[in-house]
Write an enzyme that holds these catalytic residues in place. Structure first.
Site, PDB file in Angstrom:
ATOM      1  N   HIS A 187     -21.380  25.935  -7.042  1.00  0.00           N
ATOM      2  CA  HIS A 187     -21.914  27.026  -7.858  1.00  0.00           C
ATOM      3  C   HIS A 187     -22.995  27.804  -7.115  1.00  0.00           C
ATOM      4  O   HIS A 187     -22.972  29.033  -7.086  1.00  0.00           O
ATOM      5  CB  HIS A 187     -22.477  26.518  -9.190  1.00  0.00           C
ATOM      6  CG  HIS A 187     -23.068  27.649  -9.975  1.00  0.00           C
ATOM      7  ND1 HIS A 187     -22.289  28.501 -10.709  1.00  0.00           N
ATOM      8  CD2 HIS A 187     -24.346  28.090 -10.074  1.00  0.00           C
ATOM      9  CE1 HIS A 187     -23.082  29.438 -11.247  1.00  0.00           C
ATOM     10  NE2 HIS A 187     -24.326  29.198 -10.875  1.00  0.00           N
ATOM     11  N   GLU A 188     -23.942  27.095  -6.534  1.00  0.00           N
ATOM     12  CA  GLU A 188     -25.074  27.752  -5.870  1.00  0.00           C
ATOM     13  C   GLU A 188     -24.641  28.644  -4.714  1.00  0.00           C
ATOM     14  O   GLU A 188     -25.298  29.638  -4.420  1.00  0.00           O
ATOM     15  CB  GLU A 188     -26.086  26.709  -5.383  1.00  0.00           C
ATOM     16  CG  GLU A 188     -26.862  26.030  -6.489  1.00  0.00           C
ATOM     17  CD  GLU A 188     -27.887  26.935  -7.154  1.00  0.00           C
ATOM     18  OE1 GLU A 188     -28.637  27.621  -6.439  1.00  0.00           O
ATOM     19  OE2 GLU A 188     -27.928  26.945  -8.398  1.00  0.00           O
ATOM     20  N   SER A 189     -23.541  28.304  -4.053  1.00  0.00           N
ATOM     21  CA  SER A 189     -23.065  29.089  -2.902  1.00  0.00           C
ATOM     22  C   SER A 189     -21.885  29.987  -3.261  1.00  0.00           C
ATOM     23  O   SER A 189     -21.278  30.579  -2.367  1.00  0.00           O
ATOM     24  CB  SER A 189     -22.653  28.138  -1.779  1.00  0.00           C
ATOM     25  OG  SER A 189     -21.513  27.374  -2.185  1.00  0.00           O
TER      26      SER A 189
END
Length: 183
Positions: A50-52
């Site tokens: 999700h973060e990337s």
């Protein structure tokens, strides 16, 4: 645990080609930072995915947005991030698979990873360092305990400061657990 490109692709939402690039580095990060329990690995994959944005970005997209403007001194946000000089907000924007942000966090990650991240913050954009910085962050913030206890929302809050993208993170978590053969 052998993290194949297929498992990484499923758990992060990445293409198989992108997962193949990251596979050896994700494996190394998990081994180095003791992310070994399948529930822990599933949470790690989901959160980094999700973060990337599915292993596509290892650097925060910069506007600057109103929130990003707060990374600059003299704001309280900048102070909390250790950003002391004009330009620190952009220079130390989020990088790596969990988006290390701020001069203070770059300094600490640099010590932990034995990299000069203050003078070369762009190193966290490289797949190897992007993955290892995520493992370093996971270890230093004691996220494995939350992951193995199934406290996924609390885990998200520790990474994100809130629950932004929780539905996507949970969907990736479900896919990661399935790929790892856990319920």
């Amino acid at each position: 645990m052998n993290l194949t490109a297929e498992i990484i692709a499923a758990g992060t939402g990445a293409t198989l080609a992108r997962a193949t690039v990251f596979a050896p580095f994700m494996q190394a990060a998990c081994a180095t930072y003791h992310i070994l329990d399948p529930r822990d690995v599933a949470a790690f994959l989901a959160q980094t995915g999700h973060e990337s944005e599915n292993l596509v970005y290892t650097k925060e997209l910069w506007g600057p947005t109103p929130a990003q403007r707060l990374y600059e001194p003299p704001s309280q946000k900048a102070k909390g991030l250790g950003n002391t000089q004009l330009g620190d907000g952009r220079r130390f924007c989020g990088r790596g698979l969990i988006q290390v942000t701020g001069r203070r966090n770059y300094t600490l990650a640099g010590i932990g990873l034995d990299l000069d991240l203050v003078n070369h913050p762009e190193l966290l954009e490289q797949p190897e360092h992007a993955a290892m910085s995520a493992g370093w962050f996971w270890w230093n913030n004691k996220l494995s305990a939350l992951a193995t206890a199934g406290q996924f929302t609390t885990l998200t809050e520790r990474i994100n400061g809130g629950t932004n993208g929780l539905a996507d993170r949970q969907a990736l978590y479900g896919a990661a657990k399935k790929a790892l053969g856990i319920a």
